[in-house]
Design a protein around this motif. Sequence first.
Motif, short mmCIF file in Angstrom:
data_model
loop_
_atom_site.label_atom_id
_atom_site.label_comp_id
_atom_site.label_asym_id
_atom_site.label_seq_id
_atom_site.Cartn_x
_atom_site.Cartn_y
_atom_site.Cartn_z
N VAL A 69 -17.41 33.63 113.80
CA VAL A 69 -16.91 33.82 112.44
C VAL A 69 -15.97 35.03 112.44
CG1 VAL A 69 -17.49 34.17 110.02
CG2 VAL A 69 -19.09 32.96 111.53
N ASN A 70 -14.77 34.84 111.95
CA ASN A 70 -13.81 35.93 111.79
C ASN A 70 -13.87 36.44 110.35
OD1 ASN A 70 -12.13 35.99 114.43
ND2 ASN A 70 -12.25 33.83 113.90
N ILE A 71 -13.99 37.75 110.20
CA ILE A 71 -14.15 38.36 108.88
C ILE A 71 -12.98 39.30 108.63
CG2 ILE A 71 -15.65 39.77 107.43
CD1 ILE A 71 -17.91 39.02 109.45
N GLN A 72 -12.47 39.28 107.41
CA GLN A 72 -11.43 40.22 107.02
C GLN A 72 -11.71 40.77 105.63
OE1 GLN A 72 -7.23 38.95 106.24
NE2 GLN A 72 -6.70 40.55 107.71
N LEU A 73 -11.68 42.08 105.51
CA LEU A 73 -11.79 42.75 104.22
C LEU A 73 -10.44 43.38 103.89
CD1 LEU A 73 -14.77 42.82 105.52
CD2 LEU A 73 -15.20 44.66 103.90
N ASN A 74 -9.87 42.99 102.76
CA ASN A 74 -8.63 43.56 102.26
C ASN A 74 -8.95 44.30 100.97
OD1 ASN A 74 -7.17 42.19 104.33
ND2 ASN A 74 -7.11 40.35 103.06
N LEU A 75 -8.80 45.60 100.97
CA LEU A 75 -9.17 46.40 99.81
C LEU A 75 -7.98 47.22 99.31
CD1 LEU A 75 -12.63 47.77 101.02
CD2 LEU A 75 -12.17 45.69 99.70
N GLU A 76 -7.58 46.97 98.08
CA GLU A 76 -6.58 47.80 97.43
C GLU A 76 -7.29 48.71 96.43
OE1 GLU A 76 -2.89 46.99 94.48
OE2 GLU A 76 -2.63 46.27 96.53
N LEU A 77 -7.04 50.02 96.56
CA LEU A 77 -7.79 51.02 95.80
C LEU A 77 -6.86 51.86 94.96
CD1 LEU A 77 -9.72 52.19 98.97
CD2 LEU A 77 -10.50 50.48 97.33
N ASN A 78 -7.32 52.22 93.77
CA ASN A 78 -6.52 53.05 92.87
C ASN A 78 -7.34 54.23 92.38
OD1 ASN A 78 -3.78 51.67 92.16
ND2 ASN A 78 -5.29 50.01 92.17
N THR A 79 -6.65 55.35 92.16
CA THR A 79 -7.31 56.52 91.58
C THR A 79 -6.32 57.27 90.70
OG1 THR A 79 -8.60 58.52 92.02
CG2 THR A 79 -6.77 58.07 93.50
N THR A 80 -6.83 57.88 89.65
CA THR A 80 -6.03 58.75 88.81
C THR A 80 -6.41 60.21 89.02
OG1 THR A 80 -7.61 58.51 86.99
CG2 THR A 80 -5.73 56.98 87.04
#
Length: 206
Positions: A193-204
């Motif tokens: 099983v190939n796993i990919q996590l794509n996370l776009e993060l924002n902060t103020t």
Amino acid sequence: MIRKTITILFTMLFAFTGLAMNGVSDDDTIRSIPWEIDSAHSAINFTISHFFTPVDGTFEDYDATVMFNPDDLGNSMIDVTIPVSSINTRNDRRDGHLQSEDFFNAERWPNISFESSSIESRGDNEFVAIGELTIRDVTREFELPFTLQGMMENPMKENTTVAGIVANAKLMRTDFGVGVGDWAATAVVGDEVNIQLNLELNTTAL
């Protein structure tokens, strides 16, 4: 869709954060930064073969807590919990089968979890989270390599900084008992099983 939130305490080095743009000198104390995931641009995806053809899927719901400081990896950590019931392979019958006793047995073991014990640097912006992955009733040591893709002022959101993280890993489903009886065989449903996590993060907070 349940709102997916990541609380990330990011204490970045000058080179990563671009704090100079905000008038903060590198002699100042760098604050811990809370981040929120942009669920519209983030995903936990996987691929496994059916006979010879790769089939893609995703988990629609997850919760994660990340404490990451490239300058203090000893106090960094990543924990992720994924409800098995959120699996989506674009086929309701298949999704139901994957949640059944034949595979994940979501009624008895409803979550997949990863808890890191350490994070190591593997080069510029390259890291690996080392910890334990639990699927069904099996817990095994697991490495989750990830890349800090970058960080910049978000042109779409005023006074907001955006960052991206991508993680890629592989596992064998049979190592975790996913697939019992006839489904333990790998001729129809593959093992890797190939796993990919794509996370776009924002902060103020910057």
